[in-house]
Design a protein around this motif. Structure first.
Motif, PDB file in Angstrom:
ATOM      1  N   LEU A   9      -7.373  -2.838   2.859  1.00  0.00           N
ATOM      2  CA  LEU A   9      -6.801  -2.510   1.394  1.00  0.00           C
ATOM      3  C   LEU A   9      -5.824  -3.215   0.878  1.00  0.00           C
ATOM      4  O   LEU A   9      -5.653  -3.606  -0.013  1.00  0.00           O
ATOM      5  N   SER A  10      -4.748  -3.515   2.050  1.00  0.00           N
ATOM      6  CA  SER A  10      -3.723  -4.588   1.548  1.00  0.00           C
ATOM      7  C   SER A  10      -3.913  -6.024   1.111  1.00  0.00           C
ATOM      8  O   SER A  10      -3.512  -6.702   0.247  1.00  0.00           O
ATOM      9  N   ILE A  18      -2.523   5.282  -3.498  1.00  0.00           N
ATOM     10  CA  ILE A  18      -3.873   4.894  -3.302  1.00  0.00           C
ATOM     11  C   ILE A  18      -4.773   5.601  -4.647  1.00  0.00           C
ATOM     12  O   ILE A  18      -4.550   6.763  -4.927  1.00  0.00           O
ATOM     13  N   LYS A  19      -5.518   4.869  -5.400  1.00  0.00           N
ATOM     14  CA  LYS A  19      -6.153   5.318  -6.415  1.00  0.00           C
ATOM     15  C   LYS A  19      -7.951   5.273  -6.181  1.00  0.00           C
ATOM     16  O   LYS A  19      -8.161   4.305  -5.516  1.00  0.00           O
ATOM     17  N   VAL A  20      -8.499   6.216  -6.549  1.00  0.00           N
ATOM     18  CA  VAL A  20      -9.874   6.391  -6.279  1.00  0.00           C
ATOM     19  C   VAL A  20     -10.520   6.247  -7.593  1.00  0.00           C
ATOM     20  O   VAL A  20     -10.224   6.990  -8.630  1.00  0.00           O
ATOM     21  N   SER A  21     -11.435   5.417  -7.683  1.00  0.00           N
ATOM     22  CA  SER A  21     -12.168   4.891  -8.908  1.00  0.00           C
ATOM     23  C   SER A  21     -13.688   5.514  -8.518  1.00  0.00           C
ATOM     24  O   SER A  21     -14.268   5.149  -7.533  1.00  0.00           O
ATOM     25  N   ILE A  46       0.805  -1.120  -0.017  1.00  0.00           N
ATOM     26  CA  ILE A  46      -0.030   0.078  -0.060  1.00  0.00           C
ATOM     27  C   ILE A  46       0.784   1.291  -0.074  1.00  0.00           C
ATOM     28  O   ILE A  46       0.318   2.313  -0.162  1.00  0.00           O
ATOM     29  N   GLU A  73      -7.302  -7.034   0.386  1.00  0.00           N
ATOM     30  CA  GLU A  73      -8.309  -7.243  -0.931  1.00  0.00           C
ATOM     31  C   GLU A  73      -7.961  -6.400  -2.181  1.00  0.00           C
ATOM     32  O   GLU A  73      -8.341  -6.505  -3.265  1.00  0.00           O
ATOM     33  N   GLY A  74      -6.957  -5.413  -2.046  1.00  0.00           N
ATOM     34  CA  GLY A  74      -6.461  -4.604  -3.110  1.00  0.00           C
ATOM     35  C   GLY A  74      -7.290  -3.324  -3.194  1.00  0.00           C
ATOM     36  O   GLY A  74      -6.817  -2.431  -4.366  1.00  0.00           O
ATOM     37  N   GLN A  75      -8.627  -3.133  -2.678  1.00  0.00           N
ATOM     38  CA  GLN A  75      -9.308  -2.243  -2.887  1.00  0.00           C
ATOM     39  C   GLN A  75     -10.363  -2.030  -1.808  1.00  0.00           C
ATOM     40  O   GLN A  75     -10.652  -2.982  -0.977  1.00  0.00           O
ATOM     41  N   VAL A  76     -10.853  -0.924  -1.693  1.00  0.00           N
ATOM     42  CA  VAL A  76     -11.857  -0.683  -0.360  1.00  0.00           C
ATOM     43  C   VAL A  76     -12.835   0.310  -0.999  1.00  0.00           C
ATOM     44  O   VAL A  76     -12.514   1.304  -1.653  1.00  0.00           O
ATOM     45  N   ASP A  77     -14.206  -0.019  -0.653  1.00  0.00           N
ATOM     46  CA  ASP A  77     -15.248   0.862  -1.163  1.00  0.00           C
ATOM     47  C   ASP A  77     -15.215   2.426  -0.194  1.00  0.00           C
ATOM     48  O   ASP A  77     -15.069   2.273   0.955  1.00  0.00           O
TER      49      ASP A  77
END
Length: 251
Positions: A218-219, A247-250, A149, A221-225
């Motif tokens: 995050l580490s 960290i990228k925000v989608s 991360i 699962e690779g992503q978090v809502d």
């Protein structure tokens, strides 16, 4: 008749003497063969004991000198007994050879029993090393999770990889205890310069417990809502330069 009687008695006496001499030679040869067999058994038993002792000494050295842990008392006792029994002199062994061969046979049994004690002690040492191994592999996994991360710095990832490889090898090591100790000291120092645990990472960056839990997720699962993050957690994450750049925000 008297002459004949005397001659017969003389003949019988001569035959009896020859028979006695034959029995003596036969018994002596049998005892020699038995002693040689026992000596061969003893050499084999001692060679096996010395081999087991060498393996034990290395594993015990890794536990005590590399990782600084005390050995179990039973391991120390087994080692001392083995060292003592391998120092028995050749003259002492020869003194054990008697007509029955029992003394030498008993000594062989003692050597074999001592080897079993050494093997048991080695297994006890390895149990301690396995506990160290599990704990330090967990540390490596945590350090790797943190790196995922913060950008996976190549030098940091290389350190973690070498650290993990060393820990995995401690039950079947290559090299002397002194060389392993030197290698470990370098690896440990390099590893400690990284963020290697979540509590340390939390203190270093002054993060809340909730933010740490979010970073763990995050580490893993690779992503978090974003809906699952509080404003405080988002702000804390963005205040860390390494996280801000990774960290990228989608949307």
């Amino acid at each position: 008749m008297a002459i004949q009687s005397t001659a017969l008695e003389s003949k019988l006496e001569s035959l009896e003497q020859k028979a006695d001499q034959y029995d003596t030679r036969t018994n002596t040869a049998a005892r020699v063969n038995k002693a040689e067999e026992h000596l061969m058994e003893l050499n084999q038993a001692l060679n096996k004991l010395e081999g087991s002792l060498d393996v034990f000494e290395q594993q015990a050295g890794i536990l005590t000198e590399v990782f600084g842990h005390s050995p179990p008392s039973r391991a120390t006792s087994a080692r001392d007994k083995a060292r003592s029994i391998t120092r028995v002199s050749q003259d002492d062994v020869l003194d054990m050879i008697d007509e029955s061969g029992q003394s030498l046979s008993n000594h062989i049994d003692e050597v074999r029993e001592t080897r079993e004690d050494v093997n048991d002690a080695r297994r006890s040492i390895n149990d301690h090393l396995k506990k160290i191994q599990r704990r330090k592999l967990d540390d490596a996994n945590t350090a790797e999770s943190i790196q995922k991360i913060v950008g996976e710095d190549p030098d940091a990832m290389d350190t973690i990889s070498r650290y993990r490889s060393f820990i995995r090898s401690i039950l079947n090591p290559n090299g002397s205890v002194s060389s392993l100790k030197t290698q470990w000291q370098g690896l440990e120092k390099a590893f400690e310069n990284l963020d290697t645990d979540w509590k340390g990472f939390q203190r270093h960056h002054d993060l809340s417990d909730q933010t740490i839990e979010d970073l763990k997720t995050l580490s893993e699962e690779g992503q978090v809502d974003l809906d699952d993050l509080s404003d405080a957690s988002v702000n804390e994450m963005l205040n860390i330069p390494e996280l801000r750049s990774t960290i990228k925000v989608s949307l």
